[in-house]
Design a protein around this motif. Structure first.
Motif, PDB file in Angstrom:
ATOM      1  N   VAL A  42       0.833  -1.208   0.000  1.00 48.16           N
ATOM      2  CA  VAL A  42       0.000   0.000   0.000  1.00 48.16           C
ATOM      3  C   VAL A  42       0.867   1.257   0.000  1.00 48.16           C
ATOM      4  CG1 VAL A  42      -1.591   1.365   1.426  1.00 48.16           C
ATOM      5  CG2 VAL A  42      -2.053  -1.052   1.010  1.00 48.16           C
ATOM      6  N   MET A  43       1.879   1.277   0.849  1.00 44.09           N
ATOM      7  CA  MET A  43       2.702   2.481   0.958  1.00 44.09           C
ATOM      8  C   MET A  43       3.464   2.752  -0.343  1.00 44.09           C
ATOM      9  SD  MET A  43       4.048   2.160   4.845  1.00 44.09           S
ATOM     10  CE  MET A  43       4.279   3.850   5.331  1.00 44.09           C
ATOM     11  N   LEU A  44       4.064   1.724  -0.925  1.00 38.27           N
ATOM     12  CA  LEU A  44       4.782   1.928  -2.185  1.00 38.27           C
ATOM     13  C   LEU A  44       3.834   2.344  -3.304  1.00 38.27           C
ATOM     14  CD1 LEU A  44       7.338  -1.026  -2.068  1.00 38.27           C
ATOM     15  CD2 LEU A  44       7.807   1.427  -1.757  1.00 38.27           C
ATOM     16  N   CYS A  50       1.509   9.289  -5.771  1.00 39.47           N
ATOM     17  CA  CYS A  50       1.837  10.676  -5.411  1.00 39.47           C
ATOM     18  C   CYS A  50       3.033  11.230  -6.194  1.00 39.47           C
ATOM     19  CB  CYS A  50       2.113  10.771  -3.907  1.00 39.47           C
ATOM     20  SG  CYS A  50       0.632  10.555  -2.902  1.00 39.47           S
ATOM     21  N   GLY A  51       3.673  10.390  -7.008  1.00 44.35           N
ATOM     22  CA  GLY A  51       4.748  10.887  -7.858  1.00 44.35           C
ATOM     23  C   GLY A  51       6.125  10.328  -7.586  1.00 44.35           C
ATOM     24  N   ALA A  52       6.290   9.502  -6.586  1.00 38.32           N
ATOM     25  CA  ALA A  52       7.600   8.902  -6.309  1.00 38.32           C
ATOM     26  C   ALA A  52       7.881   7.776  -7.308  1.00 38.32           C
ATOM     27  CB  ALA A  52       7.629   8.355  -4.888  1.00 38.32           C
ATOM     28  N   PHE A  53       9.121   7.376  -7.405  1.00 40.02           N
ATOM     29  CA  PHE A  53       9.542   6.253  -8.252  1.00 40.02           C
ATOM     30  C   PHE A  53       9.146   6.448  -9.713  1.00 40.02           C
ATOM     31  CE2 PHE A  53       7.932   4.458  -4.129  1.00 40.02           C
ATOM     32  CZ  PHE A  53       9.152   4.432  -3.475  1.00 40.02           C
ATOM     33  N   ARG A  54       9.296   7.646 -10.222  1.00 39.56           N
ATOM     34  CA  ARG A  54       8.874   7.959 -11.599  1.00 39.56           C
ATOM     35  C   ARG A  54       9.606   7.147 -12.657  1.00 39.56           C
ATOM     36  NH1 ARG A  54       5.565  12.598 -12.176  1.00 39.56           N
ATOM     37  NH2 ARG A  54       5.358  13.683 -10.208  1.00 39.56           N
ATOM     38  N   LEU A  65       1.668  -3.993  -7.163  1.00 42.58           N
ATOM     39  CA  LEU A  65       1.489  -3.699  -5.739  1.00 42.58           C
ATOM     40  C   LEU A  65       0.037  -3.876  -5.309  1.00 42.58           C
ATOM     41  CD1 LEU A  65       3.936  -0.715  -5.449  1.00 42.58           C
ATOM     42  CD2 LEU A  65       4.233  -3.020  -4.549  1.00 42.58           C
ATOM     43  N   ARG A  66      -0.907  -3.594  -6.198  1.00 43.11           N
ATOM     44  CA  ARG A  66      -2.318  -3.803  -5.863  1.00 43.11           C
ATOM     45  C   ARG A  66      -2.586  -5.288  -5.648  1.00 43.11           C
ATOM     46  NH1 ARG A  66      -4.995  -2.215 -10.304  1.00 43.11           N
ATOM     47  NH2 ARG A  66      -4.520  -0.057  -9.828  1.00 43.11           N
ATOM     48  N   ARG A  67      -2.016  -6.141  -6.509  1.00 44.72           N
ATOM     49  CA  ARG A  67      -2.184  -7.592  -6.329  1.00 44.72           C
ATOM     50  C   ARG A  67      -1.504  -8.066  -5.045  1.00 44.72           C
ATOM     51  NH1 ARG A  67      -1.158  -7.488 -11.832  1.00 44.72           N
ATOM     52  NH2 ARG A  67       0.995  -8.206 -11.534  1.00 44.72           N
ATOM     53  N   THR A  68      -0.321  -7.550  -4.781  1.00 47.93           N
ATOM     54  CA  THR A  68       0.400  -7.907  -3.557  1.00 47.93           C
ATOM     55  C   THR A  68      -0.398  -7.499  -2.328  1.00 47.93           C
ATOM     56  OG1 THR A  68       2.522  -7.657  -4.672  1.00 47.93           O
ATOM     57  CG2 THR A  68       2.548  -7.566  -2.267  1.00 47.93           C
ATOM     58  N   LEU A 134      -6.531  10.952  -2.331  1.00 49.33           N
ATOM     59  CA  LEU A 134      -6.945   9.596  -1.963  1.00 49.33           C
ATOM     60  C   LEU A 134      -5.746   8.742  -1.562  1.00 49.33           C
ATOM     61  CD1 LEU A 134      -9.665   8.854  -4.679  1.00 49.33           C
ATOM     62  CD2 LEU A 134     -10.038   9.287  -2.242  1.00 49.33           C
ATOM     63  N   ALA A 135      -4.627   8.904  -2.252  1.00 47.26           N
ATOM     64  CA  ALA A 135      -3.416   8.155  -1.903  1.00 47.26           C
ATOM     65  C   ALA A 135      -2.897   8.574  -0.530  1.00 47.26           C
ATOM     66  CB  ALA A 135      -2.346   8.352  -2.977  1.00 47.26           C
ATOM     67  N   MET A 136      -2.911   9.865  -0.246  1.00 49.67           N
ATOM     68  CA  MET A 136      -2.439  10.334   1.070  1.00 49.67           C
ATOM     69  C   MET A 136      -3.376   9.875   2.179  1.00 49.67           C
ATOM     70  SD  MET A 136      -0.643  14.027   0.406  1.00 49.67           S
ATOM     71  CE  MET A 136      -1.987  14.837  -0.427  1.00 49.67           C
ATOM     72  N   VAL A 137      -4.672   9.904   1.916  1.00 51.32           N
ATOM     73  CA  VAL A 137      -5.642   9.401   2.894  1.00 51.32           C
ATOM     74  C   VAL A 137      -5.394   7.913   3.144  1.00 51.32           C
ATOM     75  CG1 VAL A 137      -8.101   8.885   3.242  1.00 51.32           C
ATOM     76  CG2 VAL A 137      -7.401  11.158   2.458  1.00 51.32           C
ATOM     77  N   SER A 138      -5.116   7.165   2.082  1.00 54.03           N
ATOM     78  CA  SER A 138      -4.808   5.743   2.216  1.00 54.03           C
ATOM     79  C   SER A 138      -3.603   5.526   3.121  1.00 54.03           C
ATOM     80  CB  SER A 138      -4.537   5.139   0.834  1.00 54.03           C
ATOM     81  OG  SER A 138      -4.086   3.816   0.934  1.00 54.03           O
ATOM     82  N   LEU A 139      -2.547   6.294   2.911  1.00 52.65           N
ATOM     83  CA  LEU A 139      -1.359   6.181   3.761  1.00 52.65           C
ATOM     84  C   LEU A 139      -1.706   6.411   5.231  1.00 52.65           C
ATOM     85  CD1 LEU A 139       1.295   8.044   1.600  1.00 52.65           C
ATOM     86  CD2 LEU A 139       1.429   5.669   2.360  1.00 52.65           C
ATOM     87  N   VAL A 140      -2.434   7.464   5.488  1.00 56.01           N
ATOM     88  CA  VAL A 140      -2.803   7.796   6.876  1.00 56.01           C
ATOM     89  C   VAL A 140      -3.681   6.704   7.483  1.00 56.01           C
ATOM     90  CG1 VAL A 140      -4.113   9.420   8.314  1.00 56.01           C
ATOM     91  CG2 VAL A 140      -2.523  10.283   6.582  1.00 56.01           C
TER      92      VAL A 140
END
Length: 155
Positions: A42-44, A50-54, A65-68, A134-140
């Motif tokens: 989820v975090m990755l 959010c733009g990391a690992f471009r 990652l969704r399957r994992t 939504l991604a930041m909310v997911s992290l939190v």
């Protein structure tokens, strides 16, 4: 409700977990492994959204990652249910356990909102502020689930 919860504690699997010297620790370890895989996935995934690992292709990275995360969630659900069965009455009366369940529900709603938005935009790489929110909310939410779960063992 109390009778239902007491009935869960009397299930054969719950009695076996209580009686076995190795079963409960193994299920507990599998639960921790599942949570670790879930949170890592989820975090990755959220960080990539959010733009990391471009340098990594968005669609393939997020799909993996969704399957994992989905498989790890299934593992956490099964093992968590087994752990719950041992002390269902106690856990169900704990506000922190109820908070954890509510946070998991909110994380699920957030995930389905993301998936619906992704389908609506039709793109492999959803863009825009709503997706990042939504991604930041997911992290939190998922980090909060982790902390709530850890508090259960100490209350």
């Amino acid at each position: 409700m109390a009778e239902f919860l007491a009935g869960i504690e009397q299930l054969a699997v719950a009695r076996w977990l209580k009686a076995s010297f190795v079963a409960y620790p193994i299920v507990n370890a599998l639960h921790i492994m599942s949570i670790g895989a879930l949170l890592t996935g989820v975090m990755l995934m959220d960080l990539r959204i959010c733009g990391a690992f471009r340098s990594l292709p968005y669609a393939a990275f997020v799909a993996l990652l969704r399957r994992t995360a989905s498989g790890a969630f299934a593992g956490a659900l099964v093992t968590g249910s087994l752990l719950f069965s041992v002390k269902a009455t106690t856990y169900a009366a704990m506000p922190i356990f109820l908070a954890k369940m509510a946070l998991i529900l909110l994380a699920g709603v957030n995930f389905f909102a993301f998936m619906r938005l992704r389908r609506a935009t039709g793109g492999d790489e959803p863009a825009g502020g709503v997706v990042i929110i939504l991604a930041m909310v997911s992290l939190v939410l998922w980090i909060s689930v982790l902390f709530a779960g850890r508090f259960i063992g100490f209350l």
